[in-house]
Structures are given as C-alpha cells and as structure tokens.
Scaffold this motif. Sequence first.
Motif, short mmCIF file in Angstrom:
data_model
loop_
_atom_site.label_atom_id
_atom_site.label_comp_id
_atom_site.label_asym_id
_atom_site.label_seq_id
_atom_site.Cartn_x
_atom_site.Cartn_y
_atom_site.Cartn_z
N ASN A 200 0.84 -1.20 0.00
CA ASN A 200 0.00 0.00 0.00
C ASN A 200 0.87 1.24 0.00
O ASN A 200 1.05 1.91 1.01
CB ASN A 200 -0.91 -0.02 1.23
N GLU A 201 1.39 1.58 -1.18
CA GLU A 201 2.28 2.73 -1.32
C GLU A 201 1.72 3.70 -2.36
O GLU A 201 0.97 3.30 -3.26
CB GLU A 201 3.68 2.27 -1.75
N ALA A 202 2.08 4.96 -2.22
CA ALA A 202 1.67 5.97 -3.20
C ALA A 202 2.36 5.70 -4.54
O ALA A 202 3.55 5.41 -4.57
CB ALA A 202 2.01 7.37 -2.69
N ILE A 203 1.61 5.78 -5.62
CA ILE A 203 2.15 5.52 -6.94
C ILE A 203 2.94 6.73 -7.43
O ILE A 203 2.45 7.86 -7.41
CB ILE A 203 1.02 5.18 -7.93
N ALA A 205 6.92 7.76 -9.84
CA ALA A 205 7.90 7.28 -10.81
C ALA A 205 8.81 6.21 -10.23
O ALA A 205 9.38 5.40 -10.96
CB ALA A 205 8.74 8.45 -11.34
N ARG A 206 8.92 6.17 -8.89
CA ARG A 206 9.85 5.24 -8.24
C ARG A 206 9.15 4.18 -7.39
O ARG A 206 9.80 3.32 -6.81
CB ARG A 206 10.83 6.02 -7.36
N ALA A 207 7.81 4.21 -7.31
CA ALA A 207 7.09 3.24 -6.47
C ALA A 207 5.72 2.97 -7.05
O ALA A 207 5.15 3.79 -7.77
CB ALA A 207 6.97 3.77 -5.04
N HIS A 208 5.18 1.78 -6.73
CA HIS A 208 3.86 1.40 -7.20
C HIS A 208 3.19 0.51 -6.16
O HIS A 208 3.86 -0.06 -5.30
CB HIS A 208 3.96 0.66 -8.54
N CYS A 209 1.87 0.39 -6.24
CA CYS A 209 1.15 -0.43 -5.27
C CYS A 209 1.23 -1.91 -5.61
O CYS A 209 0.90 -2.75 -4.77
CB CYS A 209 -0.31 0.01 -5.17
N PHE A 210 1.63 -2.24 -6.82
CA PHE A 210 1.95 -3.63 -7.13
C PHE A 210 3.20 -3.66 -7.99
O PHE A 210 3.46 -2.75 -8.78
CB PHE A 210 0.79 -4.35 -7.84
N ILE A 325 14.99 2.77 -18.04
CA ILE A 325 13.63 3.27 -17.90
C ILE A 325 13.52 3.93 -16.53
O ILE A 325 13.80 3.30 -15.51
CB ILE A 325 12.61 2.13 -18.03
N LYS A 326 13.10 5.17 -16.49
CA LYS A 326 13.16 5.93 -15.24
C LYS A 326 11.80 6.08 -14.55
O LYS A 326 11.74 6.65 -13.46
CB LYS A 326 13.75 7.32 -15.51
N ASP A 327 10.71 5.60 -15.16
CA ASP A 327 9.38 5.78 -14.57
C ASP A 327 8.69 4.42 -14.47
O ASP A 327 8.36 3.80 -15.48
CB ASP A 327 8.54 6.74 -15.42
N LEU A 328 8.46 3.93 -13.24
CA LEU A 328 7.83 2.63 -13.03
C LEU A 328 6.42 2.57 -13.60
O LEU A 328 5.93 1.50 -13.97
CB LEU A 328 7.77 2.32 -11.53
#
Length: 347
Positions: A200-203, A205-210, A325-328
């Motif tokens: 449960n993380e904020a989406i 460029a460096r993090a995603h919820c999955f 690639i710099k944006d997840l």
Amino acid sequence: MSIQEKINQYTEEINNWTPHSQQEVENYRLKFLVAKGIVKGLFEEFKNVSSEEKRLLGKVLNEFKQLAEARYAETKDLFEVSADSSKDSKEQDLTLPGPGFEIGTRHPLSLVRKEIVEIFKKLGFIVAEGPEIEDDWHNFTALNFPEEHPARDMQDTFFIRKQEGNDIALRTHTSSVQVRMMESGTPPFRAIMPGRVYRNEAISARAHCFFHQIEGLYIDEGVSFADLKQTLYHFVQELFGEGTKVRFRPSYFPFTEPSAEMDISCTICKGAGCNMCKYTGWVEILGCGMVDPNVLTNSKIDAKKYTGFAFGMGIERITNLKYEIKDLRLFSENDIRFLRQFETETI
C-alpha cells in the motif's frame, strides 16, 4: 399549397426515393439540404404563419428536417460502402494470400523475468509459485516478523480480512512461497519464486502499489555465505555483463541473519556518477542473507543440520537498469508507443 401539404408531399417523395448513383445522392442534397433547398425554404415560410399555426406545425417541420437529413446520411453511407465493395472486388486478386495479423511483443518485465529465470535454471534452481492471497502465517509469522514489525501496519499491507490470529492479505513479497516449499518437502531446496506482490504505497515514478519480485532459496547441509556471494556474483555477470562490479553492505531482514544488500556498479554511467545512481556510482538491486534458524524451525526443518541462503530482487528495478527506464508507471500503463520499443527484443 400550404406548408403542411408541402411537408406531406416531400415526405412521401423522400420515403420513396432510392438512389442509384453518387450523382443522385448529391442531387438530393442540393434539392433538400443546402442553404437554398426545400428544408430551409419551409423554415422561411414558417416564420410568416400565425402563432396558432406555429404551435401545430413546429414539431411536424422539425421531424421532416430530421427525416431529410437522416435519409441523406443513410443513403450516402450505403452508396459509399457499395462503391468500395464493387471497386475492391474488381481490383483484388483473390488468389493472393490475405493480410497477415499484427504480431504483439513481449512486455519488458516478461523479457527480464525470463532472462533471470534462465540464468538461475542453469545453476540448478527450479521455479516455484504460490498464491497471491496469503495468510499471516506464511506472509509474516513464519518468516520471523515480530507482531510489532512495521510491515504489519495497514499503511504497508493490503488486508483482505482481519481475523483473530491469522489475517488474510495480498502478499507483500514472494518469500511466502519459500515457507510453503519448506513446509511441504524436505531439504535440499534450490528454487526461485517469481511473482507479483502488493504494498500500500503511493504511486510515483519510483514506487507502485503492485510490482514483481523474484526470490531465491537454497537450503542444504553446509551452505555458507560464500556460496551466496558466488551465486549472486555469477548472476550479475550473466545479466549485466562481465566486468560489472559488485559490493555487499550489511543490512537487516527479519528472515535472514546475517543480512546484506547487494549493489552493482551503475550500468548507465559505468560508475562515474549520474542521476540514476545519485552520483555514487552504485545501484542497489537486491537484498540477501543466510536463512534465519527461526525460519527453518518454523517450517519444521532441523536448523542444526541444515543451513541456507535467500535473496530477493524487484524485476522492475532490474528492468530499469537494463533498459534505462526511469518511470515505473510505464510498465502498467499499456502505452503502445512504449511497448513497441521492445519489438526487436528476444528471449
């Protein structure tokens, strides 16, 4: 002739009209729908009738206008389709093969996942998988997470059902597959566990919820930290190329002791320093360590007889480094312009 009589006459004419050429359709448009056509003329006449007649004729006149416009659109489209079909039937050589289907491409995450799996398969690792919906035992407790550990907090984990003693949640790592493997068999184990995980993380460029992980496990008699280092060193050389530098830094994970994080020399600047490595020349790619004896005991394995190592890496992080690639978020947006950049990649 009154407006009503004209509307009745022209309505019958439109309903009985059947064009046979494009010119007839054009003549219809010029007669009824242009600025000086019949429809426009009837509306001009309508301005001069009495208020009582306007109440009676307004709706009828609007319906007539809609009929004239719809009939034109209908016959124009039908005539164009007919013309195209006739033209195609004359020009096409039916003995030629039909047009081929456009072939899709592999997703960059699939490409990297496959490459990682192939490297470890050559070292004797098998592939194991497990459920994405897990209970507390396999996701936390068996892996030596204390009850007060921050990873148990609602801000990190997507809980599906809270129940006394064994909550149900979306798995936060593929380490749960390691527990299931150890519970259901006997050593030695040598496996990797790829799969999707949720936090449960904020989406951004460096993090995603999955995201996607690959974890590895090797348990046998006499396994040492030196075996872990050599295995991961070989993996890095295979994936990123010979000459890639490796370093280990002490770290902490509840399920390994001792624990370490492994860095490699930045693949973009070759160690010189850039935005990707924050000008340090190093990029962290995975966590690892020797399996904690408590984890072995929880899984009914004799911790005095067996030792082992485990490691885990994010596939997105590896893909970032491999393809710069710099944006997840690009991995899950299905932008065809992004995906087509990998058409020439093979696995």
